[in-house]
Design a protein around this motif. Sequence first.
Motif, PDB file in Angstrom:
ATOM      1  N   ALA A 202      -3.469 -12.218 -17.191  1.00 45.53           N
ATOM      2  CA  ALA A 202      -2.149 -12.797 -17.419  1.00 45.53           C
ATOM      3  C   ALA A 202      -1.057 -11.737 -17.334  1.00 45.53           C
ATOM      4  O   ALA A 202       0.010 -11.962 -16.740  1.00 45.53           O
ATOM      5  N   TYR A 203      -1.297 -10.562 -17.924  1.00 48.88           N
ATOM      6  CA  TYR A 203      -0.290  -9.501 -17.884  1.00 48.88           C
ATOM      7  C   TYR A 203      -0.081  -8.995 -16.459  1.00 48.88           C
ATOM      8  O   TYR A 203       1.054  -8.837 -15.996  1.00 48.88           O
ATOM      9  N   ASN A 204      -1.172  -8.735 -15.745  1.00 42.85           N
ATOM     10  CA  ASN A 204      -1.048  -8.190 -14.395  1.00 42.85           C
ATOM     11  C   ASN A 204      -0.415  -9.186 -13.434  1.00 42.85           C
ATOM     12  O   ASN A 204       0.321  -8.797 -12.514  1.00 42.85           O
ATOM     13  N   GLU A 205      -0.691 -10.472 -13.621  1.00 36.42           N
ATOM     14  CA  GLU A 205      -0.047 -11.472 -12.755  1.00 36.42           C
ATOM     15  C   GLU A 205       1.463 -11.472 -12.985  1.00 36.42           C
ATOM     16  O   GLU A 205       2.258 -11.505 -12.051  1.00 36.42           O
ATOM     17  N   ARG A 206       1.869 -11.415 -14.249  1.00 33.14           N
ATOM     18  CA  ARG A 206       3.289 -11.400 -14.586  1.00 33.14           C
ATOM     19  C   ARG A 206       3.945 -10.122 -14.052  1.00 33.14           C
ATOM     20  O   ARG A 206       5.044 -10.157 -13.502  1.00 33.14           O
ATOM     21  N   ALA A 207       3.244  -8.997 -14.203  1.00 29.26           N
ATOM     22  CA  ALA A 207       3.779  -7.723 -13.719  1.00 29.26           C
ATOM     23  C   ALA A 207       3.870  -7.697 -12.196  1.00 29.26           C
ATOM     24  O   ALA A 207       4.784  -7.074 -11.631  1.00 29.26           O
ATOM     25  N   SER A 208       2.946  -8.373 -11.512  1.00 33.20           N
ATOM     26  CA  SER A 208       3.002  -8.399 -10.051  1.00 33.20           C
ATOM     27  C   SER A 208       4.256  -9.120  -9.565  1.00 33.20           C
ATOM     28  O   SER A 208       4.876  -8.712  -8.584  1.00 33.20           O
ATOM     29  N   ARG A 209       4.635 -10.181 -10.269  1.00 36.47           N
ATOM     30  CA  ARG A 209       5.879 -10.867  -9.893  1.00 36.47           C
ATOM     31  C   ARG A 209       7.090  -9.998 -10.182  1.00 36.47           C
ATOM     32  O   ARG A 209       8.043  -9.957  -9.411  1.00 36.47           O
TER      33      ARG A 209
ATOM     34  N   LEU B 244       0.812  -1.216   0.000  1.00 35.84           N
ATOM     35  CA  LEU B 244       0.000   0.000   0.000  1.00 35.84           C
ATOM     36  C   LEU B 244       0.843   1.263   0.000  1.00 35.84           C
ATOM     37  O   LEU B 244       0.353   2.343  -0.365  1.00 35.84           O
ATOM     38  N   LYS B 245       2.087   1.151   0.395  1.00 35.71           N
ATOM     39  CA  LYS B 245       2.979   2.314   0.430  1.00 35.71           C
ATOM     40  C   LYS B 245       3.663   2.564  -0.911  1.00 35.71           C
ATOM     41  O   LYS B 245       4.389   3.545  -1.060  1.00 35.71           O
ATOM     42  N   ARG B 246       3.410   1.693  -1.884  1.00 33.38           N
ATOM     43  CA  ARG B 246       4.100   1.790  -3.167  1.00 33.38           C
ATOM     44  C   ARG B 246       3.147   2.267  -4.256  1.00 33.38           C
ATOM     45  O   ARG B 246       2.050   1.736  -4.431  1.00 33.38           O
ATOM     46  N   ALA B 247       3.574   3.281  -4.998  1.00 35.19           N
ATOM     47  CA  ALA B 247       2.729   3.848  -6.062  1.00 35.19           C
ATOM     48  C   ALA B 247       2.431   2.817  -7.142  1.00 35.19           C
ATOM     49  O   ALA B 247       1.334   2.798  -7.711  1.00 35.19           O
ATOM     50  N   VAL B 248       3.402   1.931  -7.426  1.00 31.33           N
ATOM     51  CA  VAL B 248       3.210   0.958  -8.490  1.00 31.33           C
ATOM     52  C   VAL B 248       2.071  -0.003  -8.154  1.00 31.33           C
ATOM     53  O   VAL B 248       1.330  -0.451  -9.039  1.00 31.33           O
ATOM     54  N   PHE B 249       1.891  -0.312  -6.878  1.00 34.74           N
ATOM     55  CA  PHE B 249       0.802  -1.190  -6.461  1.00 34.74           C
ATOM     56  C   PHE B 249      -0.550  -0.539  -6.748  1.00 34.74           C
ATOM     57  O   PHE B 249      -1.470  -1.174  -7.286  1.00 34.74           O
ATOM     58  N   TRP B 250      -0.684   0.744  -6.424  1.00 34.70           N
ATOM     59  CA  TRP B 250      -1.927   1.464  -6.690  1.00 34.70           C
ATOM     60  C   TRP B 250      -2.167   1.592  -8.189  1.00 34.70           C
ATOM     61  O   TRP B 250      -3.320   1.581  -8.650  1.00 34.70           O
TER      62      TRP B 250
ATOM     63  N   ALA C  75      -4.679   5.393 -19.634  1.00 37.31           N
ATOM     64  CA  ALA C  75      -3.719   6.311 -19.013  1.00 37.31           C
ATOM     65  C   ALA C  75      -2.911   5.587 -17.930  1.00 37.31           C
ATOM     66  O   ALA C  75      -1.686   5.753 -17.824  1.00 37.31           O
ATOM     67  N   LEU C  76      -3.585   4.765 -17.130  1.00 36.43           N
ATOM     68  CA  LEU C  76      -2.892   4.009 -16.083  1.00 36.43           C
ATOM     69  C   LEU C  76      -1.931   2.989 -16.681  1.00 36.43           C
ATOM     70  O   LEU C  76      -0.842   2.751 -16.144  1.00 36.43           O
ATOM     71  N   LEU C  77      -2.335   2.362 -17.788  1.00 32.70           N
ATOM     72  CA  LEU C  77      -1.455   1.393 -18.442  1.00 32.70           C
ATOM     73  C   LEU C  77      -0.217   2.091 -19.011  1.00 32.70           C
ATOM     74  O   LEU C  77       0.889   1.552 -18.947  1.00 32.70           O
ATOM     75  N   PHE C  78      -0.410   3.275 -19.549  1.00 26.63           N
ATOM     76  CA  PHE C  78       0.710   4.022 -20.137  1.00 26.63           C
ATOM     77  C   PHE C  78       1.785   4.319 -19.097  1.00 26.63           C
ATOM     78  O   PHE C  78       2.983   4.236 -19.390  1.00 26.63           O
ATOM     79  N   VAL C  79       1.368   4.668 -17.877  1.00 23.31           N
ATOM     80  CA  VAL C  79       2.347   5.032 -16.838  1.00 23.31           C
ATOM     81  C   VAL C  79       2.760   3.833 -15.985  1.00 23.31           C
ATOM     82  O   VAL C  79       3.629   3.980 -15.120  1.00 23.31           O
ATOM     83  N   ALA C  80       2.122   2.671 -16.193  1.00 23.50           N
ATOM     84  CA  ALA C  80       2.458   1.495 -15.389  1.00 23.50           C
ATOM     85  C   ALA C  80       3.920   1.115 -15.582  1.00 23.50           C
ATOM     86  O   ALA C  80       4.398   1.006 -16.718  1.00 23.50           O
ATOM     87  N   LYS C  81       4.617   0.908 -14.496  1.00 25.29           N
ATOM     88  CA  LYS C  81       6.050   0.675 -14.557  1.00 25.29           C
ATOM     89  C   LYS C  81       6.384  -0.815 -14.543  1.00 25.29           C
ATOM     90  O   LYS C  81       5.743  -1.609 -13.863  1.00 25.29           O
ATOM     91  N   VAL C  82       7.391  -1.145 -15.293  1.00 22.44           N
ATOM     92  CA  VAL C  82       8.013  -2.465 -15.234  1.00 22.44           C
ATOM     93  C   VAL C  82       9.479  -2.223 -14.882  1.00 22.44           C
ATOM     94  O   VAL C  82      10.127  -1.384 -15.518  1.00 22.44           O
ATOM     95  N   PRO C  83      10.008  -2.877 -13.847  1.00 22.66           N
ATOM     96  CA  PRO C  83      11.378  -2.608 -13.430  1.00 22.66           C
ATOM     97  C   PRO C  83      12.374  -2.748 -14.575  1.00 22.66           C
ATOM     98  O   PRO C  83      12.273  -3.668 -15.394  1.00 22.66           O
ATOM     99  N   ASP C  84      13.330  -1.829 -14.646  1.00 23.33           N
ATOM    100  CA  ASP C  84      14.359  -1.899 -15.687  1.00 23.33           C
ATOM    101  C   ASP C  84      15.119  -3.213 -15.619  1.00 23.33           C
ATOM    102  O   ASP C  84      15.514  -3.765 -16.643  1.00 23.33           O
TER     103      ASP C  84
END
Length: 467
Positions: free
Chosen positions: A144-151, A22-28, A200-209
């Motif tokens: 499928a995408y969100n599960e992969r991104a959560s990991r 909850l403290k992480r912007a990427v989670f929201w 808009a949320l998908l556009f800014v959604a981060k995937v770690p470098d």
Amino acid sequence: MSAPASSPASTDPSSSTLGSSLKRAVFWNYGGLYFFYFAIWQIFFSFHGLWFHAKGMDGGDIGLINTVMAVTALCLQPLYGYLQDRLGLKKHLFSFVVLCGAMVGPFFAFAFPPLMEWSMTGAAVVGGMFMALVLLAGVSVVEAYNERASRANHFEYGHARLFGSIAGGTITLVSGWMWANVNPDSIWWAASFCAIVLGALLFVAKVPDAAKDAAASADATRGTAITKETLKRLVTDRSFIGFVVLMFGTAALYDVFDQQFSIYFAQHVSHGNPEQLFSYVVTIQIFCEAAVMLVAPWFINKIGAKRGLQMFAAILVVRVLGSALVTTTEALIAWRLLAAIEMPLMLVSVMKYITRVFDVRISATAYMLGFGVAKSLGVAAFSLPFGAAYDSIGFANTYLVMTGVIVAVTVIASFFMRDDRSLRAPGGDEELDLDLDPTVAGLVPADSTVTAGIVDRDALENGFDRS
């Protein structure tokens, strides 16, 4: 076909608590993706029958829309799974689903009325195919995408997924108000608005470098991660066959049971307004579902995903059998509210079983074939005979037959499915982060046996020290 074990030193989602997430912007950010996508979902499935009926469609035409949606999804899900596994953490396919969602308002405002004037049947076919792109096929891409991104981002899939449940409970009230106080057509523009916010949320959604760089390094080392041999190993894997059987006979019957439960509920509630009471019960159930989703990841990590799926099936048996035997108003409310436990158990267990037992690099394919296609086939296979049985032998007797099918399928599937608890490292959920080739990630010695992108289990267990 086991998923490679993770290094004890690797970060895994199960180590992330809800408080830390909850403290992480990427989670929201990812929670917002779930919220606005399932807002579109809820708008359609809550009001499409009423809207189509108001526009002059009969029950057969509305049923044809749902059938075409299911058939279109069946055709698209294997392709979507293959493409998403090739794309990995890239957003192209998800963006296509969002684009289709943004066109919902214009489609129903400008394209659908002329189609209905031309042919109700033709409109039903075109409408069903279009909405499948957004919903029944699109949902597999989103999940499928969100599960992969959560990991990749190291938070629990189930914690972000609860935003979808919250959307289901809130958007029904909002869109219902719009239907009554603005106009019925406004709900489709609300769906388009949700899709724009989703984009808009998908556009800014981060995937770690690190995930991008490691995936690129892995691709350069091993070439493509998806081969015919990889897919052949998946579909012939004993655990995958069992998983498919379980989803065919339980996840599908969950939907089939709920299709006409509202009718059964209304038949046995003799006081007040049964339909209004049922709507209140469903709203409460959805919010309770969100609460259960908070603890579901922790619970499944403790008992194992296979046991979680078995528990889901057991609760489904209680719901169906209980509905057949005890039909007081209070009991029927209780049977419906049990769904608040079922859905989180199923969703979290499905994702964890796939990523623990099968190669995570083809997790999207495993999800869409093992869950999406199997469930759709089950709904198609069971809806007609059980629907006819309601008329011929009554709801209660049909529920008894349905109970027997669920029990039989669960027993058969459990015999085939591997216990995933043995695939977890001590103290945590053992999943391969970032969908990497284990030799590239440094988790398996370079001389370990790796065939077609799948780690040989014996070589894995003997090749490095788990401690």
